[in-house]
Design a protein around this motif. Structure first.
Motif, PDB file in Angstrom:
ATOM      1  N   MET A  32       0.651  -1.061   0.231  1.00 36.98           N
ATOM      2  CA  MET A  32      -0.057  -0.150   0.134  1.00 36.98           C
ATOM      3  C   MET A  32       0.888   1.111   0.090  1.00 36.98           C
ATOM      4  SD  MET A  32      -2.843   1.227   2.880  1.00 36.98           S
ATOM      5  CE  MET A  32      -3.714   2.642   2.793  1.00 36.98           C
ATOM      6  N   HIS A  33       0.638   2.239  -0.911  1.00 35.77           N
ATOM      7  CA  HIS A  33       1.753   3.484  -0.867  1.00 35.77           C
ATOM      8  C   HIS A  33       0.935   4.350  -1.659  1.00 35.77           C
ATOM      9  CE1 HIS A  33       2.637   2.659  -5.526  1.00 35.77           C
ATOM     10  NE2 HIS A  33       2.304   1.343  -5.389  1.00 35.77           N
ATOM     11  N   HIS A  34       1.533   5.421  -2.007  1.00 30.25           N
ATOM     12  CA  HIS A  34       0.993   6.828  -2.335  1.00 30.25           C
ATOM     13  C   HIS A  34       1.153   7.031  -3.817  1.00 30.25           C
ATOM     14  CE1 HIS A  34       5.366   7.163  -2.305  1.00 30.25           C
ATOM     15  NE2 HIS A  34       5.467   8.430  -2.561  1.00 30.25           N
ATOM     16  N   LEU A  71      -1.758  -1.451  -3.704  1.00 32.92           N
ATOM     17  CA  LEU A  71      -3.158  -0.482  -3.415  1.00 32.92           C
ATOM     18  C   LEU A  71      -2.612   1.130  -3.139  1.00 32.92           C
ATOM     19  CD1 LEU A  71      -6.034  -0.029  -2.168  1.00 32.92           C
ATOM     20  CD2 LEU A  71      -5.137  -0.555  -0.125  1.00 32.92           C
ATOM     21  N   VAL A  72      -3.003   1.969  -4.274  1.00 31.75           N
ATOM     22  CA  VAL A  72      -2.458   3.188  -4.250  1.00 31.75           C
ATOM     23  C   VAL A  72      -3.450   4.161  -3.564  1.00 31.75           C
ATOM     24  CG1 VAL A  72      -1.856   5.086  -5.819  1.00 31.75           C
ATOM     25  CG2 VAL A  72      -1.172   2.594  -6.258  1.00 31.75           C
ATOM     26  N   GLY A  90      -2.063   5.074 -10.304  1.00 32.87           N
ATOM     27  CA  GLY A  90      -3.138   4.166  -9.654  1.00 32.87           C
ATOM     28  C   GLY A  90      -3.867   3.663 -10.713  1.00 32.87           C
ATOM     29  N   LEU A  91      -4.292   4.433 -11.605  1.00 39.60           N
ATOM     30  CA  LEU A  91      -5.338   4.452 -12.617  1.00 39.60           C
ATOM     31  C   LEU A  91      -4.701   3.211 -13.566  1.00 39.60           C
ATOM     32  CD1 LEU A  91      -6.935   7.658 -13.565  1.00 39.60           C
ATOM     33  CD2 LEU A  91      -8.227   5.557 -12.747  1.00 39.60           C
ATOM     34  N   LEU A 107      -6.626   1.653  -7.222  1.00 42.64           N
ATOM     35  CA  LEU A 107      -6.692   3.032  -6.797  1.00 42.64           C
ATOM     36  C   LEU A 107      -7.702   3.425  -5.824  1.00 42.64           C
ATOM     37  CD1 LEU A 107      -5.450   5.952  -7.073  1.00 42.64           C
ATOM     38  CD2 LEU A 107      -7.299   6.316  -8.956  1.00 42.64           C
ATOM     39  N   MET A 108      -7.297   4.224  -4.749  1.00 43.59           N
ATOM     40  CA  MET A 108      -8.215   4.548  -3.570  1.00 43.59           C
ATOM     41  C   MET A 108      -7.972   6.046  -3.160  1.00 43.59           C
ATOM     42  SD  MET A 108      -8.662   2.897   0.340  1.00 43.59           S
ATOM     43  CE  MET A 108      -8.936   1.212  -0.210  1.00 43.59           C
ATOM     44  N   SER A 109      -9.029   6.861  -3.294  1.00 45.37           N
ATOM     45  CA  SER A 109      -8.875   8.217  -3.082  1.00 45.37           C
ATOM     46  C   SER A 109      -8.668   8.342  -1.320  1.00 45.37           C
ATOM     47  CB  SER A 109      -9.901   9.220  -3.355  1.00 45.37           C
ATOM     48  OG  SER A 109     -11.083   8.954  -2.380  1.00 45.37           O
ATOM     49  N   ALA A 110      -8.031   9.443  -0.903  1.00 49.45           N
ATOM     50  CA  ALA A 110      -7.911   9.661   0.543  1.00 49.45           C
ATOM     51  C   ALA A 110      -9.260   9.652   1.079  1.00 49.45           C
ATOM     52  CB  ALA A 110      -7.001  10.913   0.541  1.00 49.45           C
ATOM     53  N   GLN A 111     -10.192  10.090   0.603  1.00 53.90           N
ATOM     54  CA  GLN A 111     -11.373  10.129   0.996  1.00 53.90           C
ATOM     55  C   GLN A 111     -12.029   8.873   1.300  1.00 53.90           C
ATOM     56  OE1 GLN A 111     -10.515  12.158  -1.501  1.00 53.90           O
ATOM     57  NE2 GLN A 111      -9.990  13.940  -0.559  1.00 53.90           N
TER      58      GLN A 111
END
Length: 395
Positions: free
Chosen positions: A296-298, A315-316, A329-330, A340-344
């Motif tokens: 899992m990273h940025h 997991l981005v 991520g895309l 891709l997972m947003s911060a929200q």
């Protein structure tokens, strides 16, 4: 006899220094003595790397006035075209060119490097870390508030330093008619292959240009991490932590899946951890990814490339909209090797679900298959890059 030098000039953030070191290693393979130049912010990190060739962390290469909240895509270009700062950087670089008999200058984002190469009569090579679409198209990532004004600043420096050079407008100054190095793979880039094929004569891909630590250091960490067992979930949001709030979600997620967690936390921001969660200030990606089930990273370019080469599902969760983290991520998602997972969206429950999906055998098989192909690509790209660098050095 000492080989001719090749100056590699990179920004002083740790991530840039890491791939600058990787590029310096390629330069050495091409028959040159690499000389790594960066700013003082990276001094501690560069010392820790124990480099086997010359390096300098110079105040003239600092980004001390960089406003990270500036809405423009690349606000540091404003500072890097400041005549006072550019003149100091050019003088430092010219001294190093003379000291190490440099036959070329490879620059990333430092306009002083362009002027130094022109002043010394040696080739200037452009180096790009990501976003080949930004290289080939006038996208927002290349815009600045006043490119003409910044160009005038650089021309003023050239005149005062008696440098005979015809500078294009600032965004185009990054281009080189000699050679552009683009780090990454066309297969996983966010631009279609036909977009860069038109510039094939001046562009060469570097492949997996990543660096974490020396071979001995990676081996030492690999042995330590292997003892943690599997499944192992590796979490890293870069060597410079952008948004530590994601750690709370990670700590929540770590209560659920069976297995061990390895978290890189450079700023001591991670909440109190359970015994099955190992937290370290720095972990070489190569060592962690050799043992990880999921990372899992940025979405940073170095971590993305490293995980692709290691065949580890990703997991981005991006934290910087001014970079290509979301794009990475895309791309991973479209390749079926990441999510891709947003911060929200980032919560303990969402992380657990994401890890469960990415841990499926089919995803791992795709990641390993892509890794095999990219390793073969990377070897070919690296061979071509080495050949081209050697040719540039010969003139």
């Amino acid at each position: 006899m000492t080989p001719p030098g090749a100056m590699v000039v990179v920004p002083p953030t740790v991530g840039h220094v890491n791939h600058g070191v990787a590029l310096a290693n390629v330069v050495r393979e091409a028959g040159f003595l690499p000389v790594l130049i960066t700013g003082t912010a990276a001094l501690g990190h560069v010392r820790r790397l124990n480099l086997e060739y010359p390096w300098a962390c110079l105040p003239s290469h600092d980004l001390e006035h960089l406003d990270r909240d500036d809405p423009r895509r690349r606000p540091h270009l404003e500072q890097l075209c400041d005549p006072r700062l550019v003149r100091a950087a050019v003088r430092d670089q010219r001294d190093l060119v003379a000291r190490h008999r440099a036959a070329m200058v490879i620059g990333k984002d430092y306009f002083a490097a362009v002027l130094t190469a022109a002043a010394c009569g040696i080739p200037y090579v452009s180096y790009y870390t990501d976003g080949v679409e930004a290289l080939l198209h006038a996208t927002s990532r290349q815009t600045v508030s006043d490119p003409d004004g910044l160009t005038r600043n650089l021309r003023e420096v050239a005149a005062k330093e008696a440098i005979d050079v015809d500078l294009a407008t600032v965004p185009d100054t990054l281009r080189s008619g000699v050679l552009n190095i683009v780090r990454g793979f066309p297969r996983t880039a966010a631009v279609a292959p036909q977009a860069w094929q038109a510039d094939e004569d001046t562009i060469v891909f570097a492949g997996a240009l990543t660096y974490d630590a020396s071979v001995a250091e990676v081996d030492r960490w690999s042995r330590l991490i292997a003892e943690l067992g599997r499944p192992l979930y590796y979490v890293t949001f870069g060597t410079t932590l952008g948004d530590p709030r994601r750690f709370a979600a990670v700590a929540d997620a770590a209560q659920s899946p069976a297995g061990r967690w390895l978290v890189a936390d450079p700023d001591d921001e991670f909440p109190a951890a359970a015994s099955h969660v190992v937290v370290e200030r720095y972990v070489p990606n190569a060592a962690a990814l050799a043992n990880a089930t999921v990372v899992m990273h940025h979405g940073g370019h170095g971590t993305t490339l490293s995980a692709l080469m290691a065949g580890v599902p990703q997991l981005v969760v991006p934290d910087n909209p001014r970079t290509q983290q979301s794009t990475h991520g895309l791309v991973l998602q479209e390749l079926g090797v990441g999510q891709l997972m947003s911060a929200q969206e980032c919560s303990g429950e969402a992380i657990v679900d994401g890890i469960a999906n990415l841990s499926q055998p089919a995803v791992r098989a795709r990641a390993l298959g892509l890794s095999d192909r990219l390793r073969a690509d990377s070897e070919a790209y690296r061979s071509e890059l080495t050949r081209r660098l050697a040719a540039v050095g010969r003139g």
